[in-house]
Design a protein around this motif. Structure first.
Motif, PDB file in Angstrom:
ATOM      1  N   ALA A   1      56.868  38.943  20.440  1.00 61.99           N
ATOM      2  CA  ALA A   1      58.205  39.018  19.850  1.00 61.99           C
ATOM      3  C   ALA A   1      58.704  37.644  19.434  1.00 61.99           C
ATOM      4  O   ALA A   1      59.240  37.461  18.337  1.00 61.99           O
ATOM      5  CB  ALA A   1      59.177  39.653  20.850  1.00 61.99           C
TER       6      ALA A   1
ATOM      7  N   ASN B   1      64.365  47.720  18.453  1.00 56.62           N
ATOM      8  CA  ASN B   1      64.280  46.423  19.114  1.00 56.62           C
ATOM      9  C   ASN B   1      65.495  45.620  18.717  1.00 56.62           C
ATOM     10  O   ASN B   1      66.213  45.962  17.779  1.00 56.62           O
ATOM     11  CB  ASN B   1      63.004  45.686  18.703  1.00 56.62           C
ATOM     12  CG  ASN B   1      63.002  45.376  17.225  1.00 56.62           C
ATOM     13  OD1 ASN B   1      63.473  44.326  16.815  1.00 56.62           O
ATOM     14  ND2 ASN B   1      62.502  46.294  16.410  1.00 56.62           N
TER      15      ASN B   1
ATOM     16  N   GLY C   1      65.188  42.349  17.903  1.00 55.68           N
ATOM     17  CA  GLY C   1      64.759  41.228  17.080  1.00 55.68           C
ATOM     18  C   GLY C   1      65.466  41.139  15.746  1.00 55.68           C
ATOM     19  O   GLY C   1      66.037  40.102  15.389  1.00 55.68           O
TER      20      GLY C   1
ATOM     21  N   ILE D   1      64.972  37.684  23.671  1.00 52.66           N
ATOM     22  CA  ILE D   1      63.854  38.432  23.118  1.00 52.66           C
ATOM     23  C   ILE D   1      62.880  38.846  24.206  1.00 52.66           C
ATOM     24  O   ILE D   1      62.266  39.905  24.152  1.00 52.66           O
ATOM     25  CB  ILE D   1      63.128  37.591  22.047  1.00 52.66           C
ATOM     26  CG1 ILE D   1      64.030  37.450  20.825  1.00 52.66           C
ATOM     27  CG2 ILE D   1      61.826  38.233  21.627  1.00 52.66           C
ATOM     28  CD1 ILE D   1      64.399  38.754  20.174  1.00 52.66           C
TER      29      ILE D   1
ATOM     30  N   PRO E   1      59.029  44.189  19.184  1.00 51.00           N
ATOM     31  CA  PRO E   1      59.842  43.984  17.990  1.00 51.00           C
ATOM     32  C   PRO E   1      59.533  44.925  16.838  1.00 51.00           C
ATOM     33  O   PRO E   1      60.232  44.904  15.838  1.00 51.00           O
ATOM     34  CB  PRO E   1      59.541  42.538  17.583  1.00 51.00           C
ATOM     35  CG  PRO E   1      58.195  42.290  18.140  1.00 51.00           C
ATOM     36  CD  PRO E   1      58.135  43.060  19.425  1.00 51.00           C
TER      37      PRO E   1
END
Length: 460
Positions: free
Chosen positions: A325, A362, A364, A449, A455
């Motif tokens: 990630a 996710n 991200g 993260i 991600p």
């Protein structure tokens, strides 16, 4: 007569064409690319040549670069001093048949004799046997696979057409610099006497190679021997993959190339592809964007796709989902300013309403200003989840085991960002105050993260 020709076609396909396709596309029983972080491999075919090989060795010595020479046995026989010099200066000497003739045109016994004779010549000069083999033109036949116990077949990941003089030094240099990446196996030629080659072409290769080696030095990259690259690769998770999974990866990457061709995807940074995009009409339900506008069916959007090959390689080099990630976030940090610049300079792109993608859930994308929304239930959502699940099992460090853990979180989501949010009214690039604040908070970002789910990869 037609029946005879048909049988000859079948035999030829089984003997040579099908094995060639399998080795080129899927890498079955051949080595094509490494996994190094700072290393690449220079390989040279068709030599040695009394005019160009000494100059090549001088150049490699100047930059402390090691290379692999796949030599033609008959040429080595005439130039033993060059083979001896290659060996003494720390380069690897490999086999390229005794004469430069395609394995498609030779019986298995003849190929075996070609390899053995060349190996005997190398051994007579250096005192060491050679176990690395590159068939001329990279063409293998069915029985080449069976010789794996005796020789390791080495192909390449980057070929430049350097045997053609008309390519020119500038264009050749551009092509080489574009593929100057860790893990690349570069195919070059230090002899222009092969059928179809230009005798003076190595002159241009030497000029382009010097520029490439200079750039490699500036970037902290170094050229290593193929045997060193193979040993490093054999310690990687990829080497422990079953053939079935490698086949799946090969088919997946083949589909990637077909998808890019069919839908005419463009690349943000062609020299090191990571983010691809295309302009298309939006086909989903009406959604509200963060800037107060709405995205309706038919509105122009910029659809984003992450490069699957890069994603796979990042996954193979990552020890955990958190590390993967973080690496993806860093790559996106580098890509977004270039994407903003491309959009600002292209009127059709700047008129798009939003950036759009589909991803596994996710946090991200939210770090870049994207809004994450549910993908409406239906056939597209089901197919997307199926595709992304396969993708996850291939590139996730935990492999298929990840699919069995918290599978309820592995749901495709839409990510959206207004183009106006990427570019301000003055056409400023993405590298503004928001990005600087995010870079200053790097430690906080990595910690966040590390807690996030995988991600996600943007679906095709």
């Amino acid at each position: 007569m037609q029946t005879l020709l048909l049988w000859l076609f079948y035999i030829s396909s089984f003997y040579a064409f099908i094995p060639g396709i399998i080795s080129r596309i899927f890498g079955y029983r051949v080595f094509r690319k490494g996994i190094g972080v700072q290393d690449f491999a220079l390989t040279f075919d068709d030599g040695p040549d009394p005019q160009y090989t000494p100059r090549l060795l001088d150049l490699l010595n100047k930059y402390n670069a090691k290379a692999t020479f796949f030599v033609v046995g008959s040429h080595a026989e005439r130039c033993p001093e060059l083979i001896r010099r290659m060996h003494t200066e720390g380069h690897l000497v490999g086999i390229h048949n005794y004469v430069h003739k395609s394995n498609w045109l030779m019986r298995p016994g003849t190929v075996r004799k070609q390899i053995q004779l060349t190996d005997d010549i190398i051994y007579g000069i250096t005192g060491e046997r050679s176990t690395y083999y590159r068939p001329p033109w990279g063409i293998v036949n069915l029985f080449d696979f069976s010789k794996r116990r005796h020789v390791k077949i080495v192909l390449w990941s980057a070929m430049f057409g350097d045997w053609r003089k008309k390519l020119g030094v500038e264009r050749l240099t551009e092509k080489m610099l574009a593929r100057l990446n860790p893990g690349e196996v570069m195919l070059l030629h230090d002899c222009g006497l092969t059928l179809g080659a230009d005798p003076e072409a190595p002159e241009q290769m030497l000029a382009a190679l010097e520029r490439t080696l200079e750039e490699a030095k500036d970037r902290g990259l170094s050229s290593i021997r193929i045997d060193d690259m193979i040993r490093a690769a054999e310690k990687s998770p990829l080497a422990r993959m079953s053939f079935g999974k490698r086949l799946l990866v090969g088919l997946w990457l083949l589909w990637e190339r077909c998808f890019h061709f069919l839908f005419r995807l463009r690349t943000v940074t062609p020299d090191l592809p990571f983010l691809h995009y295309r302009l298309r009409p939006y086909q989903g339900h009406t959604v509200s964007l963060d800037d107060g506008t709405t995205l309706n069916k038919g509105d122009p959007i910029i659809e984003l796709h992450i490069d699957n090959r890069q994603l796979f390689e990042l996954g193979m080099r990552s020890r955990s989902a958190a590390q993967l990630a973080i690496r993806m976030i860093r790559r996106m940090d580098k890509e977004m300013p270039f994407l903003a610049e491309i959009i600002a300079e292209d009127e059709s792109l700047s008129e798009a309403k939003a950036l759009y993608g589909v991803t596994m859930i996710n946090r991200g994308p939210e770090k870049f200003g994207f809004t994450v929304k549910d993908l409406p239930k239906g056939l597209f959502a089901s197919l997307t989840k199926f595709y992304l699940s396969i993708l996850m099992s291939v590139i996730h460090p935990a492999g298929g085991a990840r699919l069995k853990e918290r599978s309820e979180a592995l749901v495709p989501k839409i990510i959206l960002m207004p183009v106006s949010q990427l570019l301000d009214a003055n056409g400023q690039k993405y590298t503004g105050a928001k990005l600087r604040r995010r870079q200053d908070a790097g430690t906080e970002l990595e910690a966040d993260i590390a807690e996030a789910e995988f991600p996600g990869a943007h679906a095709h």
